[in-house]
Design a protein around this motif. Structure first.
Motif, short mmCIF file in Angstrom:
data_model
loop_
_atom_site.label_atom_id
_atom_site.label_comp_id
_atom_site.label_asym_id
_atom_site.label_seq_id
_atom_site.Cartn_x
_atom_site.Cartn_y
_atom_site.Cartn_z
N ASP A 48 1.30 6.98 8.42
CA ASP A 48 2.43 5.36 6.63
C ASP A 48 2.15 6.41 5.91
O ASP A 48 0.96 6.47 5.60
N TRP A 92 4.40 4.29 2.82
CA TRP A 92 4.56 3.62 3.09
C TRP A 92 4.43 1.56 3.28
O TRP A 92 4.83 1.88 4.10
N VAL A 93 3.70 0.79 2.89
CA VAL A 93 3.54 -0.34 4.03
C VAL A 93 3.30 -1.44 2.81
O VAL A 93 2.70 -1.95 2.39
N THR A 115 3.88 -5.40 3.03
CA THR A 115 3.05 -6.35 3.91
C THR A 115 4.59 -8.02 3.15
O THR A 115 4.12 -8.26 2.43
N ARG A 153 7.67 -0.91 6.63
CA ARG A 153 6.73 0.61 6.15
C ARG A 153 7.49 1.50 6.56
O ARG A 153 9.33 1.08 6.69
N ASN A 168 7.09 5.86 7.43
CA ASN A 168 6.17 6.29 8.56
C ASN A 168 6.76 8.10 8.20
O ASN A 168 8.32 8.11 8.82
N TRP A 223 1.03 -0.96 0.16
CA TRP A 223 -0.06 -0.13 -0.14
C TRP A 223 0.36 0.94 -0.11
O TRP A 223 1.60 1.22 0.57
N VAL A 224 0.26 2.34 -1.30
CA VAL A 224 0.75 3.39 -0.78
C VAL A 224 0.53 4.34 -0.85
O VAL A 224 -0.48 4.40 -1.78
N VAL A 235 5.90 -6.18 8.28
CA VAL A 235 5.92 -5.60 7.67
C VAL A 235 7.29 -4.35 7.21
O VAL A 235 8.23 -4.96 8.55
#
Ligand SMILES: [Zn+2]
Length: 254
Positions: free
Chosen positions: A97, A99-100, A102, A110, A112, A26-27, A108
């Motif tokens: 966050d 960028w996440v 997984t 990420r 922050n 996820w971005v 993870v």
């Protein structure tokens, strides 16, 4: 902040991703193009590289370049290599966050970033920036030797097309270590001395825990602060567009 030294710490932390399969990415759409990252899903991380301030995660399908801007922090499996940045937030709020990533094993990776200036680029080209700040002094001297001789030292140090990864704090530490005032034209300084000062300063600040740990770090960036080497009152002015501190006693200059 973060400068090249923090990016190197993030790269070392990101080495923990090598060999792990990505299950989800996820971005924040304000920081990167989510569609361009879709090929990462199902791919395995094979390397974590860095050039200057950019960390590049490689998978067998594509790479992603990470620019941390002023306040981005990389966190792998809940561990941040730097607890807090000198000018950054002291909290780790999930709402920040950007960028996440997984992994299939549940871990993870990420980033922050309270200020939202970090950037994520698919298959970045990093060859367009200068020699990396962790390079040996001889390679750095070669890069400095081809710079216009009338440019101020500080301006040259901050130029990412000359040496990639030096930011405002490292630049001031280098000028202090080289015993040269920040406004001095590069043509008037001994290039070998400056190159060796860059090499020594980068390794010292790396060992000490970051670009904020030097003699001219945030604890001394205020009116009335004195040089820890000789006790002289530090000078402060805007040089090359950035807030600059130096010691008139051992660096000279105005
Ligand atoms: Zn001094």
């Amino acid at each position: 902040m973060p400068e090249g030294i923090e990016a190197e710490m993030y790269r070392r932390a990101a080495l923990r991703a090598i060999g792990r399969s990505v299950s989800q990415v996820w971005v924040d759409a304000r920081c990167g193009d989510p569609a361009s990252m879709s090929a990462l899903v199902g791919a395995t991380v094979i390397d974590a590289r860095r050039h200057g301030k950019v960390v590049v995660l490689d998978t067998e399908r594509m790479s992603v370049g990470m620019h941390f801007a002023m306040t981005g922090r990389l966190i792998v499996d809940g561990d941040a290599p730097i607890a807090e940045l000198a000018y950054g937030a002291r909290r780790d709020d999930p709402a920040w966050d950007r960028w996440v990533m997984t992994f299939a094993d549940g871990g993870v990776l990420r980033v922050n970033d309270p200020r939202r200036w970090s950037r994520y680029v698919a298959d970045p080209i990093v060859g367009e920036v200068g020699v990396d700040l962790y390079s040996p002094a001889a390679a750095i001297a070669d890069a400095l030797n081809v710079v216009g001789r009338r440019r101020a030292l500080k301006s040259v140090l901050l130029d990412q097309t000359v040496v990639a990864g030096i930011g405002n704090l490292i630049a001031d530490e280098v000028a202090s270590a080289a015993e040269v005032a920040p406004r001095t034209p590069i043509g008037d300084v001994d290039i070998g001395v400056v190159a060796r000062a860059i090499e020594a300063t980068v390794h010292l600040l790396d060992r000490q825990g970051g670009s904020h740990t030097g003699d001219l770090g945030p604890v001394r960036r205020h009116a009335g602060a004195v040089c820890p080497i000789d006790g002289a009152e530090l000078a402060h002015d805007t040089v090359a567009g950035r807030s600059t501190y130096w010691c008139p006693q051992h660096q000279g200059g105005t």
